[in-house]
Motif scaffolding. Sequence first.
Motif, PDB file in Angstrom:
ATOM      1  N   VAL A 209       0.846  -1.190   0.000  1.00  0.00           N
ATOM      2  CA  VAL A 209       0.000   0.000   0.000  1.00  0.00           C
ATOM      3  C   VAL A 209       0.881   1.240   0.000  1.00  0.00           C
ATOM      4  CG1 VAL A 209      -1.766   1.319   1.229  1.00  0.00           C
ATOM      5  CG2 VAL A 209      -1.864  -1.185   1.218  1.00  0.00           C
ATOM      6  N   PHE A 210       0.714   2.078  -1.030  1.00  0.00           N
ATOM      7  CA  PHE A 210       1.420   3.350  -1.126  1.00  0.00           C
ATOM      8  C   PHE A 210       0.439   4.492  -0.867  1.00  0.00           C
ATOM      9  CE2 PHE A 210       4.015   1.003  -4.547  1.00  0.00           C
ATOM     10  CZ  PHE A 210       4.858   0.458  -3.585  1.00  0.00           C
ATOM     11  N   LEU A 211       0.979   5.642  -0.551  1.00  0.00           N
ATOM     12  CA  LEU A 211       0.191   6.854  -0.319  1.00  0.00           C
ATOM     13  C   LEU A 211       0.677   7.929  -1.278  1.00  0.00           C
ATOM     14  CD1 LEU A 211      -1.797   8.534   1.535  1.00  0.00           C
ATOM     15  CD2 LEU A 211       0.255   9.189   2.824  1.00  0.00           C
ATOM     16  N   LYS A 212      -0.243   8.575  -2.003  1.00  0.00           N
ATOM     17  CA  LYS A 212       0.125   9.636  -2.939  1.00  0.00           C
ATOM     18  C   LYS A 212      -0.224  10.986  -2.331  1.00  0.00           C
ATOM     19  CE  LYS A 212       0.135  10.733  -7.862  1.00  0.00           C
ATOM     20  NZ  LYS A 212      -0.269  10.259  -9.196  1.00  0.00           N
ATOM     21  N   ILE A 213       0.789  11.859  -2.226  1.00  0.00           N
ATOM     22  CA  ILE A 213       0.618  13.135  -1.538  1.00  0.00           C
ATOM     23  C   ILE A 213       0.726  14.308  -2.503  1.00  0.00           C
ATOM     24  CG2 ILE A 213       1.486  12.150   0.604  1.00  0.00           C
ATOM     25  CD1 ILE A 213       4.108  13.761   0.068  1.00  0.00           C
ATOM     26  N   LYS A 218       3.116  21.967   3.516  1.00  0.00           N
ATOM     27  CA  LYS A 218       4.127  22.667   4.289  1.00  0.00           C
ATOM     28  C   LYS A 218       4.875  21.664   5.182  1.00  0.00           C
ATOM     29  CE  LYS A 218       2.757  26.556   2.561  1.00  0.00           C
ATOM     30  NZ  LYS A 218       3.538  27.228   1.502  1.00  0.00           N
ATOM     31  N   GLU A 219       5.905  22.152   5.856  1.00  0.00           N
ATOM     32  CA  GLU A 219       6.775  21.297   6.660  1.00  0.00           C
ATOM     33  C   GLU A 219       6.016  20.495   7.709  1.00  0.00           C
ATOM     34  OE1 GLU A 219      10.290  19.673   8.509  1.00  0.00           O
ATOM     35  OE2 GLU A 219      10.031  20.661   6.566  1.00  0.00           O
ATOM     36  N   GLU A 220       5.132  21.143   8.452  1.00  0.00           N
ATOM     37  CA  GLU A 220       4.416  20.440   9.520  1.00  0.00           C
ATOM     38  C   GLU A 220       3.574  19.302   8.963  1.00  0.00           C
ATOM     39  OE1 GLU A 220       1.227  21.335  13.156  1.00  0.00           O
ATOM     40  OE2 GLU A 220       1.964  22.982  11.901  1.00  0.00           O
ATOM     41  N   SER A 221       2.874  19.562   7.875  1.00  0.00           N
ATOM     42  CA  SER A 221       2.028  18.526   7.276  1.00  0.00           C
ATOM     43  C   SER A 221       2.863  17.373   6.729  1.00  0.00           C
ATOM     44  CB  SER A 221       1.184  19.131   6.149  1.00  0.00           C
ATOM     45  OG  SER A 221       0.320  20.115   6.639  1.00  0.00           O
ATOM     46  N   LEU A 222       3.996  17.695   6.124  1.00  0.00           N
ATOM     47  CA  LEU A 222       4.860  16.649   5.599  1.00  0.00           C
ATOM     48  C   LEU A 222       5.425  15.799   6.729  1.00  0.00           C
ATOM     49  CD1 LEU A 222       5.618  15.945   2.684  1.00  0.00           C
ATOM     50  CD2 LEU A 222       7.759  17.178   3.003  1.00  0.00           C
ATOM     51  N   ALA A 223       5.779  16.438   7.836  1.00  0.00           N
ATOM     52  CA  ALA A 223       6.278  15.701   8.995  1.00  0.00           C
ATOM     53  C   ALA A 223       5.197  14.784   9.573  1.00  0.00           C
ATOM     54  CB  ALA A 223       6.774  16.676  10.064  1.00  0.00           C
ATOM     55  N   ASP A 224       3.952  15.260   9.582  1.00  0.00           N
ATOM     56  CA  ASP A 224       2.853  14.425  10.059  1.00  0.00           C
ATOM     57  C   ASP A 224       2.681  13.191   9.172  1.00  0.00           C
ATOM     58  OD1 ASP A 224       2.283  16.118  12.164  1.00  0.00           O
ATOM     59  OD2 ASP A 224       0.619  17.133  11.143  1.00  0.00           O
ATOM     60  N   ILE A 225       2.771  13.380   7.869  1.00  0.00           N
ATOM     61  CA  ILE A 225       2.644  12.253   6.944  1.00  0.00           C
ATOM     62  C   ILE A 225       3.764  11.249   7.160  1.00  0.00           C
ATOM     63  CG2 ILE A 225       2.861  11.632   4.493  1.00  0.00           C
ATOM     64  CD1 ILE A 225       1.236  14.187   3.895  1.00  0.00           C
ATOM     65  N   ALA A 271      11.680  18.795  -4.545  1.00  0.00           N
ATOM     66  CA  ALA A 271      12.023  19.313  -3.221  1.00  0.00           C
ATOM     67  C   ALA A 271      11.213  18.617  -2.129  1.00  0.00           C
ATOM     68  CB  ALA A 271      11.785  20.821  -3.181  1.00  0.00           C
ATOM     69  N   VAL A 272       9.921  18.388  -2.381  1.00  0.00           N
ATOM     70  CA  VAL A 272       9.086  17.652  -1.425  1.00  0.00           C
ATOM     71  C   VAL A 272       9.611  16.228  -1.252  1.00  0.00           C
ATOM     72  CG1 VAL A 272       6.786  16.681  -1.045  1.00  0.00           C
ATOM     73  CG2 VAL A 272       7.029  19.048  -1.831  1.00  0.00           C
ATOM     74  N   SER A 354      16.344  19.390  -0.629  1.00  0.00           N
ATOM     75  CA  SER A 354      15.565  19.699   0.559  1.00  0.00           C
ATOM     76  C   SER A 354      15.687  21.183   0.930  1.00  0.00           C
ATOM     77  CB  SER A 354      16.024  18.831   1.730  1.00  0.00           C
ATOM     78  OG  SER A 354      15.270  19.082   2.893  1.00  0.00           O
ATOM     79  N   ALA A 355      16.846  21.762   0.676  1.00  0.00           N
ATOM     80  CA  ALA A 355      17.032  23.189   0.929  1.00  0.00           C
ATOM     81  C   ALA A 355      16.072  24.014   0.086  1.00  0.00           C
ATOM     82  CB  ALA A 355      18.480  23.593   0.640  1.00  0.00           C
ATOM     83  N   LYS A 356      15.753  23.539  -1.121  1.00  0.00           N
ATOM     84  CA  LYS A 356      14.799  24.243  -1.977  1.00  0.00           C
ATOM     85  C   LYS A 356      13.387  24.164  -1.398  1.00  0.00           C
ATOM     86  CE  LYS A 356      17.341  23.202  -6.261  1.00  0.00           C
ATOM     87  NZ  LYS A 356      17.607  24.566  -6.770  1.00  0.00           N
ATOM     88  N   PHE A 357      13.089  23.075  -0.672  1.00  0.00           N
ATOM     89  CA  PHE A 357      11.777  22.932  -0.051  1.00  0.00           C
ATOM     90  C   PHE A 357      11.517  24.066   0.943  1.00  0.00           C
ATOM     91  CE2 PHE A 357       9.180  21.440   3.538  1.00  0.00           C
ATOM     92  CZ  PHE A 357       8.028  21.053   2.861  1.00  0.00           C
TER      93      PHE A 357
END
Length: 359
Positions: A209-213, A218-225, A271-272, A354-357
């Motif tokens: 099972v994969f998840l497509k994002i 933003k950073e907080e949401s990506l960290a939550d994922i 970057a994501v 990642s710096a570009k993110f």
Amino acid sequence: MTVLERAGLAVLQKMEPETAHDWAIWALERGLAPLPRKVSSPRLKTRLGALELDNPLGLAAGFDKNARALPALMKAGFGFVEVGATTPRPQPGNPKPRLFRLPEDRGVINRFGFNNEGAEAMAAKLAARPAGGVLGLNLGANKDSEDRIPDYVAVLEACGAHVDFVTINVSSPNTEQLRDLQGKKALWALVTEVMQARAELPGTHRPPVFLKIAPDLKEESLADIAEVAAVSSLNGIIATNTTISRAGLAGRHRGETGGLSGAPLFERSTAVLARLHELTGGKLPLIGVGGIASAEDAFAKIAAGATALQLYSALVYEGLSLVPRILEGLDRKARDLGLDNIAEARGQEAHLWSAKFRD
């Protein structure tokens, strides 16, 4: 690119975009479209979790929404093919026109809205799939469902026995409030239900099972994922779907609503991907998608942290012959760098991307 393919693309690009796409699928379905040569090399062999791929380049979901052209697409040189998105009940999608080319930007805007024939029809086609190859299914939810989590479960239950992986699509911008499912609490509930349904599939087959994002996180949401992925036993993340951003576009259709894909998405999606590679410690397989149109683009995604890749929009402008061109270029790159396998380059430039993110 052959003369025949060049002529075919020229004809298709004079048509209204969705009509052209339907004709392309029709030709593939009937064996009338020329298929590219296959590229084989030990340097391209890829392990995507439990999946063994001949090469890392896959076809993204959305190209063949209803699995009409599987025999041709699974012979077109891709390492894997993903079909769908599929919803439990058939739905027509959004009103036309809903697909727009941006040739000046080498991009595409779509607002299809999960138009598809439904899970029952998809299950019948997948049950008759060609032998061999790696095939995945993108899971979606009906637009009018009050609770969308059971929709993902229903599609998995109907079709999961016939595919090699499934993708939870919570990132399309074309179904109202769908992206709300990327929030930590909602995502945890969704992934938990899907993983439980997978465990209860008949027989012994348990597709990854994969998840497509989305690329607009933003950073907080990506960290939550990343946190949900770590504790839920998700098998990988596809980064990314289309964007709602319109920054820097020149095409006359740039003001159309929908998801933007193709070259304008490349930098943000990469970057994501790189930031996600860092957040997951490089331990979770990531599939890089968004703006790949050359071997250089493909290698950049791998260097940013991708285990495997997907493309779609570039085919609108380059045709299927793009597939061997990218794979041959990746193979040369691995050879020139002295790599036994292209996977050895994974994440080598994640810190730069990642710096570009954060910019």
